[in-house]
Write a protein that holds these residues in place. Structure first.
Motif, short mmCIF file in Angstrom:
data_model
loop_
_atom_site.label_atom_id
_atom_site.label_comp_id
_atom_site.label_asym_id
_atom_site.label_seq_id
_atom_site.Cartn_x
_atom_site.Cartn_y
_atom_site.Cartn_z
N LYS A 57 -52.28 19.90 18.74
CA LYS A 57 -52.78 19.33 17.50
C LYS A 57 -51.88 18.24 16.94
CE LYS A 57 -55.39 23.47 16.25
NZ LYS A 57 -55.61 24.53 15.25
N SER A 109 -50.88 28.91 22.02
CA SER A 109 -50.46 28.75 20.63
C SER A 109 -51.38 27.77 19.92
CB SER A 109 -49.01 28.23 20.57
OG SER A 109 -48.91 26.94 21.16
N GLU A 110 -51.31 27.77 18.61
CA GLU A 110 -52.07 26.88 17.71
C GLU A 110 -53.55 27.25 17.58
OE1 GLU A 110 -51.33 22.77 18.65
OE2 GLU A 110 -49.21 22.92 18.12
N TYR A 111 -53.97 28.32 18.23
CA TYR A 111 -55.38 28.73 18.18
C TYR A 111 -55.48 30.24 18.02
CZ TYR A 111 -56.49 24.02 19.73
OH TYR A 111 -56.60 22.66 19.81
N THR A 122 -52.39 30.74 15.49
CA THR A 122 -52.60 29.43 14.88
C THR A 122 -51.32 28.85 14.28
OG1 THR A 122 -53.34 30.54 12.85
CG2 THR A 122 -55.04 29.79 14.38
N ASN A 123 -50.37 29.69 13.91
CA ASN A 123 -49.14 29.20 13.30
C ASN A 123 -47.97 29.15 14.27
OD1 ASN A 123 -50.26 28.89 10.67
ND2 ASN A 123 -50.13 31.11 10.37
N HIS A 125 -46.26 27.58 18.05
CA HIS A 125 -46.29 26.31 18.80
C HIS A 125 -45.60 26.46 20.15
CE1 HIS A 125 -47.74 24.38 15.13
NE2 HIS A 125 -46.80 25.04 14.49
#
Length: 231
Positions: A57, A109-111, A122-123, A125
């Motif tokens: 992202k 990560s990130e999802y 989601t938080n 990376h």
């Protein structure tokens, strides 16, 4: 920086990860060693593949060589060489290379909180990063061997961008089944992948172009992945 020095410094203090791959010439897609740099006879463009559904992202915020974060698994050094087809296939320097892949259990990560991945990261990376190619077109990342998730063969995503961050090529890297089977029988992983490269909807028509040039090492010392990307 030399590859072994790079790994030694990057893996220092990562408790569950292991040390430096000492073998760098075993197990290519045709079981023949190719050495540290793949030979591109026809200089064909690397296959253009989907970036989704778990793209980075904010890649500019992840300028780092060590992308492991808090993940556990078998150590792996990813070394990529980017060549410019429009310039006699010479190395492309000062290009951005973004890399991302799932963890040993198949999570990105990130999802999270979605049908494709109910577990929420989601938080986080982990296992995402960006590097800039050097004068020889090389970029390296310290990571772990990726796991797998239902319906896809084991893979790594990557995107090459120019100096203005315009995308040049988005592709994926595939792995030899024999190496995957060895890694997935170890701790942290969940056993043999459920999808072969030949049955994967991304790789089925482009496996030769997607396959890593070489993946060498072992579960104790870690692995080195070499791949040449032509843009």
């Amino acid at each position: 920086m030399k590859r072994n020095d790079f790994l030694k410094k990057g893996l220092l203090g990562i408790g569950t990860l292991v040390a430096v791959p000492t073998v760098v010439h075993a197990c290519s897609k045709d079981s023949n060693p190719k050495g540290d740099v793949a030979i591109i006879e026809d200089c064909e463009l690397s296959p253009s593949e989907t970036a989704g559904p778990f793209t980075i992202k904010t890649p500019a915020d992840l300028m780092r060589a060590n992308i492991v974060s808090d993940r556990t698994g078998v150590a792996m050094l990813i070394t990529l060489k980017v060549l410019d087809q429009s310039n006699d296939c010479k190395p492309l320097s000062s290009a951005f290379v973004d890399v991302w892949h799932c963890d040993a259990e198949g999570y990105y990560s990130e999802y999270g909180g979605i049908a494709l991945q109910p577990t929420d990261f989601t938080n986080a990376h982990f296992l995402r990063g960006r590097q800039t190619t050097d004068a020889n077109g090389n970029a390296s990342f310290i990571s772990i061997f990726p796991g797998w998730y239902r319906g896809r063969a084991p893979h790594i995503h990557l995107e090459v961008l120019d100096k203005s961050e315009k995308s040049i090529r988005t592709t994926q890297i595939a792995f030899p089944k024999s190496v995957c089977d060895t890694v997935y029988a170890s701790t942290y992983y969940k056993g043999e992948a459920d999808t072969l490269n030949t049955r994967d909807n991304v790789f089925s028509n482009s496996i030769d172009g997607n396959m890593a040039d070489s993946v060498s090492g072992n579960n104790t010392d870690g692995y080195t992945l070499l791949k040449t990307i032509v843009v």
